[in-house]
Design an enzyme around this catalytic site. Structure first.
Site, short mmCIF file in Angstrom:
data_model
loop_
_atom_site.label_atom_id
_atom_site.label_comp_id
_atom_site.label_asym_id
_atom_site.label_seq_id
_atom_site.Cartn_x
_atom_site.Cartn_y
_atom_site.Cartn_z
N LYS A 191 36.65 52.31 47.58
CA LYS A 191 35.40 52.73 47.86
C LYS A 191 34.70 52.07 48.96
CE LYS A 191 33.74 52.60 43.36
NZ LYS A 191 35.01 51.90 43.04
N ARG B 113 27.86 56.58 37.49
CA ARG B 113 29.18 56.33 36.75
C ARG B 113 29.17 56.61 35.36
NH1 ARG B 113 30.58 51.34 39.89
NH2 ARG B 113 32.09 50.45 38.55
N ARG C 190 42.19 40.01 46.36
CA ARG C 190 41.07 40.53 46.89
C ARG C 190 40.06 39.19 47.10
NH1 ARG C 190 36.97 45.25 45.15
NH2 ARG C 190 37.65 44.68 42.94
N ARG D 9 36.23 37.73 42.72
CA ARG D 9 35.32 38.42 41.68
C ARG D 9 35.75 37.88 40.57
NH1 ARG D 9 34.02 44.40 43.79
NH2 ARG D 9 34.09 44.67 41.48
N ARG E 212 37.76 47.67 33.08
CA ARG E 212 37.30 48.51 33.91
C ARG E 212 38.14 49.85 34.24
NH1 ARG E 212 37.35 44.52 38.83
NH2 ARG E 212 36.70 46.03 40.15
#
Ligand code: G5P
Ligand code: MG
Length: 227
Positions: free
Chosen positions: A20, A94, A128, A161, A172
């Site tokens: 996203k 969400r 990431r 993160r 998640r």
């Protein structure tokens, strides 16, 4: 010919780490609209240790959703700040409660839904790295930073993160499956959902452009369209 002002209110949906943020940054650059990312804004509050940041930190670290009342109040206020701009909203809503609340204050024009297989997602979060102040995101091997561990623009440190740890990623994805999926149906029923499937953002991006180009050309780059 009359000139009418019309703002484009767009939403991007997709599982955690489906791209996203990556696709959003390309959209806002190409079409010159505002990117509003709920996750980036929350992480900024956490980094600055604001009251909100302290309140939501544990939720983010564990990969759990922040309660609806907190999110709705926060994002409604954030959207007021960009009310006179075309925007792309990422990460909110969400839950069905959030979707209903948003629809009341600002019905969106179009919704983009990214579909990426879960096994691809689980693999990519391991690599990431993010620049917290700007939300710029890197992935080793995909968009590797020029200098290891440093942001390309500011040279500041990149961090991983906390919610990219395997157990938080699992949580998640579970939450996404059970709680966020109904939000897709909410917009499908309104007839404004467009889906984009692929294993990489580079595969998805041309499909997004092919869909958005005619819409944005109609609205005009600066939020105007001609009638
Ligand atoms: P966020 O910040 O909204 P998520 O979990 O929805 O977090 P996330 O993790 O930010 O989504 P993304 O934006 O979908 O992922 O994906 P991305 O960052 O662009 O890409 C993921 C990684 O893959 C990056 O490293 C990128 O470089 C890389 N990548 C992209 N494309 C490719 C590719 O093609 N190939 C490869 N190899 N790599 C690629 O929300 C975080 C938390 O905030 C709270 C919750 O606690 C949530 O868990 N929160 C809310 N809580 C309640 N309600 C809300 N509305 C909330 N909003 C946020
Ligand atoms: Mg993101």
């Amino acid at each position: 010919m009359t000139v009418k002002s019309k703002l484009l209110k767009t939403l991007i949906l997709g599982a955690p780490a489906s791209g996203k943020g990556t696709i959003s940054s390309r959209i806002v650059k190409k079409y010159n609209i505002e990117h509003v990312s709920s996750g980036d804004k929350l992480r900024d509050h956490i980094q600055k240790q604001t009251d909100l940041g302290k309140e939501v930190k544990a939720h983010l670290d564990e990969g759990k959703l922040v309660p609806d009342d907190v999110m709705i109040k926060f994002m409604t206020a954030e959207l007021k700040k960009v009310a006179n701009k075309s925007w792309l909203l990422d990460g909110f809503p969400r839950t069905i409660e959030q979707a209903n609340a948003l629809w009341k204050v600002q019905p969106v024009d179009i919704v983009l839904n990214l579909i990426v297989p879960f096994e691809v997602i689980i693999d990519r979060v391991k690599s990431r790295w993010v620049h917290l102040p700007s939300g710029r995101v890197y992935n080793i091997g995909f968009n590797t930073p020029k200098v290891e561990g440093k942001d390309d623009v500011t040279g500041e440190d990149l961090v991983q993160r906390p919610d990219d740890k395997p157990e938080a990623v699992r949580k998640r994805l579970e939450i996404y499956d059970s709680i966020t999926r109904p939000v897709i149906d909410f917009y499908k029923q309104k007839g404004i959902l467009q889906e984009f499937e692929g294993r990489t953002s580079d595969e998805i991006w041309p499909k997004v452009v092919a869909y958005l180009d005619p819409i944005v050309n109609n609205y005009g780059q600066s939020g105007y369209y001609f009638e």
